[in-house]
Scaffold this active site. Structure first.
Site, mmCIF file in Angstrom:
data_model
loop_
_atom_site.group_PDB
_atom_site.id
_atom_site.type_symbol
_atom_site.label_atom_id
_atom_site.label_comp_id
_atom_site.label_asym_id
_atom_site.label_seq_id
_atom_site.Cartn_x
_atom_site.Cartn_y
_atom_site.Cartn_z
ATOM 1 N N LYS A 44 28.705 49.981 76.266
ATOM 2 C CA LYS A 44 29.805 50.593 74.586
ATOM 3 C C LYS A 44 29.381 49.626 73.930
ATOM 4 C CE LYS A 44 34.651 52.558 75.052
ATOM 5 N NZ LYS A 44 35.566 52.326 74.942
ATOM 6 N N LYS A 102 26.936 54.500 76.322
ATOM 7 C CA LYS A 102 28.464 54.683 74.594
ATOM 8 C C LYS A 102 27.869 54.624 73.295
ATOM 9 C CE LYS A 102 32.938 56.089 74.410
ATOM 10 N NZ LYS A 102 34.454 55.566 74.966
HETATM 11 C C1 PBG Z 1 38.810 54.029 76.026
HETATM 12 C C2 PBG Z 1 37.976 55.514 75.807
HETATM 13 C C3 PBG Z 1 37.783 55.298 74.032
HETATM 14 C C4 PBG Z 1 37.487 56.335 74.045
HETATM 15 C C5 PBG Z 1 36.276 56.430 75.674
HETATM 16 N N1 PBG Z 1 37.019 55.552 75.985
HETATM 17 C C6 PBG Z 1 37.912 55.009 73.176
HETATM 18 C C7 PBG Z 1 37.735 54.191 72.672
HETATM 19 O O1 PBG Z 1 36.737 53.239 72.602
HETATM 20 O O2 PBG Z 1 38.123 53.747 71.350
HETATM 21 C C8 PBG Z 1 35.988 57.734 73.046
HETATM 22 C C9 PBG Z 1 35.597 58.752 74.072
HETATM 23 C C10 PBG Z 1 34.876 59.619 72.317
HETATM 24 O O3 PBG Z 1 34.623 58.966 71.543
HETATM 25 O O4 PBG Z 1 34.809 61.059 72.665
HETATM 26 N N2 PBG Z 1 38.116 52.741 75.421
#
Ligand code: PBG
Length: 327
Positions: free
Chosen positions: A198, A252
Site C-alpha cells: 500500500k 493499492k
Molecule cells: C484506510 C484506508 C484508506 C483507503 C482505504 N483504506 C485511506 C488512506 O490510507 O489514507 C483509501 C481508499 C481509496 O482511496 O479509495 N487507511
C-alpha cells in the site's frame, strides 16, 4: 518468420474470432463494492469529490447490499464514519461501532450470500486522522501499541458479522497480531486480506474527503510505502504478510502500480486483490461528466488492464454501476 508470412491481423478479422480469443474478462463476482456507512446522517449524502457516490445511513446499507447482489457482485467492503473520534480511535473497536452495526445489518439480512469485508484501520476513528496511535512527544505513529487496537478491531468486526478482515494501517506485524487475536477468539476460520503493498498516494484524496480521515498533521509516509521505492520492497512486504498468515494480498492503488500487481501474481500462489482507489474513480468520472471520454468504455478498459496485470479480484467504486458498463 515475419511479414508477409506473418499477419497478426488474420486473427482479428471478425468479431467471432476476437471473442473466441478473448482471455481477460471482468465478472461481477470478481468485483468488490466499497460502502461508506455513516452513523451521523439519516439520508444518503453525496460525496462531493466522488460524483455518483454516497455515504449511507445505517438503515440504508442493506439496500446497497441488495443492489450489489442483484448485479452478481458477491462482496462488499465496509468503511465507517463514526459520530465521535478520539485519540485512541476507540470507535474502530467499539462493540456498537459504525462498521460493526453496518456488518450486523447486512449479515442478518443476507447471511452467507454476501461476503462482508471489514477495512481494519484507525484513521477514520482517530481525531488526529492517523492510522495508529500517536506518541505526542515525537509526533510519531506508534507501531507496537497500535497492533493491539487493530487486533481488537478485527475481532469486534468479526463478532458483528464481518467475514474477511482487511488490515490497511501498514503497521509492521499487523497481520501476525490480527491472526493471533482472531485465533484466540475462536475465529481461526476467518481469512485475512492484507493491504500489503500500500503506497503513500495522492490518489486517496477523495476517499479521505468521503471518510473524513485525512491526517491533521504530517502525512502517512512513515508507514505507507514510498512511490519510488524498489520493487523488492513491495516483494518483501508481501512475503512478510504471507509468513504472518495473510490469505490474500492486496496492491493499492492499482493503476500507477500495475507492475507490482504483476509481480504479486508471478510471485505468490494466493489470490491477488487490486484496489482501484477513489482518485482513480474520480478522474474517470470528471472526464466523463465533461463529455471528454465514454465512461463505460473507459471503465471496462481500466478494469481489464488491472485484471490482465494479474488481479484476481478488484475493489472498485465502479462496481456500483457494473450493469451500465459491463455489456
Ligand atoms: C484506510 C484506508 C484508506 C483507503 C482505504 N483504506 C485511506 C488512506 O490510507 O489514507 C483509501 C481508499 C481509496 O482511496 O479509495 N487507511
Amino acid at each position: 518468420m515475419s511479414f508477409p508470412n506473418v499477419r497478426m491481423r488474420r486473427l482479428r478479422r471478425t468479431k467471432a474470432l476476437r471473442t473466441m480469443l478473448k482471455q481477460v474478462q471482468i465478472q461481477p463476482s470478481n468485483l468488490i463494492y466499497p460502502i461508506f456507512a455513516d452513523e451521523t446522517i439519516s439520508e444518503p449524502v453525496p460525496i462531493a469529490t466522488m460524483p455518483g457516490y454516497f455515504r449511507y445511513p445505517l438503515d440504508k446499507v442493506v439496500e446497497e447490499g441488495k443492489a450489489a447482489l442483484e448485479q452478481g457482485v458477491k462482496s462488499v467492503l465496509l468503511f465507517g464514519i463514526p459520530a465521535e473520534k478520539d485519540e485512541m480511535g476507540s470507535g474502530a473497536y467499539a462493540k456498537n461501532g459504525v462498521v460493526q452495526k453496518a456488518a450486523w445489518e447486512i449479515k442478518s439480512r443476507f447471511k452467507d450470500e454476501l461476503v462482508i469485508i471489514g477495512d481494519v484501520c484507525l484513521c477514520e476513528y482517530t481525531n488526529h486522522g492517523h492510522c495508529g496511535i500517536i506518541d505526542k512527544k515525537y509526533c510519531e505513529v506508534l507501531n507496537d501499541d497500535t497492533l493491539e487496537l487493530l487486533g481488537k478491531t478485527a475481532v469486534s468486526q468479526v463478532e458483528a458479522g464481518v467475514d474477511i478482515v482487511a488490515p490497511s494501517a501498514m503497521m509492521d506485524g499487523q497481520v501476525f497480531a490480527i491472526r493471533e487475536f482472531l485465533d484466540e477468539s475462536g475465529f481461526e476460520q476467518v481469512p485475512i486480506l492484507a493491504y500489503s503493498a500500500k503506497y503513500a498516494s495522492a490518489f486517496y484524496g477523495p476517499f479521505r474527503d468521503a471518510a473524513e480521515s485525512a491526517p491533521k498533521f504530517g502525512n502517512r509516509q512513515s508507514y505507507q510505502m514510498s512511490q519510488g521505492s524498489s520493487v523488492h520492497e513491495a516483494l518483501r512486504e508481501m512475503e512478510l504478510d504471507i509468513s504472518e498468515g495473510a490469505d490474500m494480498l492486496m496492491v493499492k492503488p492499482a493503476l500507477a502500480y500495475l507492475d507490482i500487481i504483476s509481480l504479486a501474481k508471478a510471485s505468490f500462489d494466493v489470490p491477488i486483490v487490486a484496489y482501484n482507489v477513489s482518485g482513480e474513480y474520480s478522474m474517470v468520472k470528471a472526464a466523463a461528466l465533461n463529455g471528454w471520454v465514454d465512461e463505460a468504455d473507459i471503465v471496462r478498459e481500466t478494469l481489464t488492464g488491472i485484471k490482465r496485470a494479474g488481479a484476481d479480484l478488484i475493489i472498485t467504486y465502479h462496481t456500483k454501476n457494473v450493469k451500465d458498463w459491463l455489456k
